[in-house]
Design a protein around this motif. Structure first.
Motif, mmCIF file in Angstrom:
data_model
loop_
_atom_site.group_PDB
_atom_site.id
_atom_site.type_symbol
_atom_site.label_atom_id
_atom_site.label_comp_id
_atom_site.label_asym_id
_atom_site.label_seq_id
_atom_site.Cartn_x
_atom_site.Cartn_y
_atom_site.Cartn_z
ATOM 1 N N PRO A 82 -42.400 -2.776 5.546
ATOM 2 C CA PRO A 82 -43.562 -2.016 5.091
ATOM 3 C C PRO A 82 -43.270 -0.516 5.027
ATOM 4 N N SER A 83 -44.115 0.206 4.338
ATOM 5 C CA SER A 83 -43.925 1.657 4.208
ATOM 6 C C SER A 83 -43.841 2.299 5.592
ATOM 7 N N GLY A 84 -42.939 3.244 5.720
ATOM 8 C CA GLY A 84 -42.834 3.982 6.986
ATOM 9 C C GLY A 84 -42.059 3.251 8.061
ATOM 10 N N THR A 89 -35.072 6.070 5.538
ATOM 11 C CA THR A 89 -34.465 7.045 6.455
ATOM 12 C C THR A 89 -33.064 6.599 6.825
ATOM 13 N N LEU A 90 -32.926 5.313 7.157
ATOM 14 C CA LEU A 90 -31.592 4.803 7.513
ATOM 15 C C LEU A 90 -30.647 4.895 6.321
ATOM 16 N N LEU A 266 -41.449 -0.789 12.086
ATOM 17 C CA LEU A 266 -41.634 0.298 13.057
ATOM 18 C C LEU A 266 -40.284 0.855 13.544
ATOM 19 N N GLY A 267 -39.392 1.051 12.597
ATOM 20 C CA GLY A 267 -38.121 1.699 12.910
ATOM 21 C C GLY A 267 -37.050 0.768 13.448
ATOM 22 N N LYS A 268 -37.410 -0.473 13.758
ATOM 23 C CA LYS A 268 -36.419 -1.407 14.319
ATOM 24 C C LYS A 268 -36.015 -2.433 13.270
#
Lengths: 296, 241
Positions: A82-84, A89-90, A266-268
């Motif tokens: 999902p967005s965000g 970023t990675l 969530l970044g993971k």
């Protein structure tokens, strides 16, 4: 005469391996997928790039959280989520595009052929030659089609004579499937092409410097279905020579173009696995919920 | 059927999957009913009952076409993935299994019609007890497979797969009885062939029900149905010959 089924089957397998060249999906991969440990760095063999315990912060905000990921030779790896969730970023960390963002901090280790790309002596200019990038929105330079392709080889001194530049321009445009459409108007502005053509021009521009890895950040989100299909066909052809990492919001596109898919949340990284498995029978409930449209 | 994950973001998708599930339950109920009636028609050599079964086969076929349209629409509109994809794939195969069961049921009914046409209603020559026993096991397997599908009960589906082995044993037993009959010259060849075909139809019905159960397991757990390469000895039609 009684047939020995086992012997026959084994001999068939031997015969099949002898004609393996007709099966590009087998012959082009130099890795195997672990069926038992799909979620745990599924690839064996030599990865082209590797992320080890990578975390990315924007000031104090954690955007990518302790990610481990192998990117294999001649594969298309799709990053979905999902967005965000941190996938773009990675992606931008893989050729240090995040260096230009104030407050962005990267920890952990990212290697390209075992070379730490965040090492203090790493020059980002040659790094970005080796790891090229195609962006969401086509961004040709306000120059001619010819100059769009020739500019980077000229800057990096990859050619010196006009004949050499001509060859690079033609080869790059041919690889990008654009040559036949633009060969008679190479002196016209690249910005005058259609959206799909502009994106293929950007891909041609990327491969003109002969990179090893190509990063694509939602390369088809601004394109119509036909232009998208052309780009996807191109990605499939480029895979034979390059390693490709693609961020996409279209799960259909991830399913169509990639061999492996990584799901972020969530970044993971929640799950990495063979694309067929991720989209038919993922191991993690969160992945299942996302791909079936229960959230996101 | 409620998804274990609650609603899809697109609620209409839930409705479409639920409608497909219900369509298959409805088709399954009709096919099971047809199977029970066909066994009854064989038992009593009831011509009108058999003809009713043959007539209703059209409805089974229509239901198959309708379910196929629903499946096609879901594939086109929703591009399902994960458990949704498995549900749609399973549905497509289960519908096919049900249609095949319907075809086999008609074969049983046709047998009754044939007996009346050739005026051989006297079933004295047949060892119909074997047919009833085989029919009973087949019906149980079909019913249990459909219940497993309706409740999405993976344990019951596994039991069906196991119970299917009983049907194989019953089939072999019945074949041996028939051979004994032939050797004792209590039955003529025509009747024996008819009976073998009926028994084979019932055995196939059970096999399709087993496939339905395996598809329920696939839908719920993603475990691919097993495929065995037939061994020449195991695949021999009659044990011990």
């Amino acid at each position: 005469m009684h047939l020995n089924a086992t012997t026959t089957y084994n001999s068939m397998q031997t015969d099949m391996s002898a004609i393996d060249l007709t099966l590009p999906s087998s012959s082009l991969f130099n890795f195997q997928i672990s069926r038992d440990r799909d979620n745990d760095l599924v690839a064996f063999g030599l990865p082209r790039m590797q992320c080890a315990n990578v975390s990315v912060y924007y000031d104090s905000k954690l955007a990518v959280d302790d990610v481990n990921l192998k990117i294999l030779r001649n594969e298309v790896l799709a990053l979905i989520g999902p967005s965000g969730c941190g996938k773009s970023t990675l992606l931008r960390c893989l050729n240090r595009m995040n260096d230009t963002i104030q407050g962005c901090r990267v920890s952990g280790k990212i290697t390209l052929d075992d070379q730490d790309i965040y090492a203090s002596d790493m020059d980002v200019v040659p790094l970005r030659v080796r790891v090229g990038m195609v962006f969401q929105k086509p961004n040709p330079f306000p120059k001619s089609i010819y100059d769009n392709i020739a500019m980077a080889p000229r800057l990096h001194g990859l050619a010196s004579t006009k004949a050499e530049f001509d060859e690079i321009v033609e080869t790059s445009l041919r690889r990008a499937g654009l040559w036949d459409e633009v060969k008679d108007r190479l002196k016209q502005a690249g910005t005058g092409l259609s959206g799909g053509q502009q994106q293929r021009l950007c891909i041609a521009r990327t491969i003109a410097v002969n990179p090893e890895v190509i990063l694509m950040d939602e390369p088809c989100s601004a394109l119509d279905p036909i232009a998208t299909a052309k780009i996807e066909q191109l990605i499939d052809e480029l895979r034979k020579q390059y390693t490709i990492v693609i961020v996409t919001h279209s799960m259909q596109q991830a399913a169509r173009v990639s061999q492996r898919t990584a799901f972020f949340h969530l970044g993971k990284i929640i799950e990495v696995g063979a694309t067929e498995k991720i989209f038919t029978n993922p191991s993690e409930e969160l992945t299942e919920r996302y791909i079936t449209g229960h959230f996101g | 059927m409620n998804s274990i994950f609650g609603h899809h973001t697109i609620h209409q998708f839930d409705e479409e999957l639920k409608a497909l599930h219900n369509q298959i339950i409805e088709m399954g109920e009709l096919v099971l009913n047809q199977l029970c009636l066909s066994l009854e028609s064989v038992k009593y050599m009831d011509l009108s009952l058999a003809q009713g079964i043959i007539d209703r086969e059209k409805v089974v076929d229509e239901m198959e076409v309708s379910a196929d349209k629903t499946i096609c629409a879901i594939l086109v509109r929703r591009c399902p993935k994960g458990s949704d994809l498995r549900q749609v794939l399973s549905a497509s195969k289960i519908v096919n299994c049900l249609e095949q069961i319907g075809d086999k049921v008609v074969k049983l009914a046709n047998f009754v019609v044939l007996m009346h046409t050739t005026e051989q209603v006297n079933t004295h020559y047949f060892s119909l007890e074997d047919i009833y026993r085989l029919g009973g096991v087949s019906t149980e397997i079909v019913q249990s497979a459909l219940e497993a599908f309706e409740d999405m009960d993976v344990e019951q589906a596994r039991q069906v797969v196991q119970y299917h082995l009983t049907l194989d044993q019953e089939f072999q037993k019945a074949l041996h009885h028939l051979i004994d009959f032939l050797q004792a010259e209590k039955s003529n060849v025509n009747n024996t062939v008819s009976q073998v075909l009926m028994m084979k139809a019932l055995e196939r019905i059970g096999e399709h029900a087993r496939q339905i159960a395996e598809l329920v397991i696939y839908q719920l757990e993603g475990q691919e149905p097993t495929h065995h390469l037939p061994d020449l000895v195991e695949d021999f039609p009659v044990d011990g010959l």
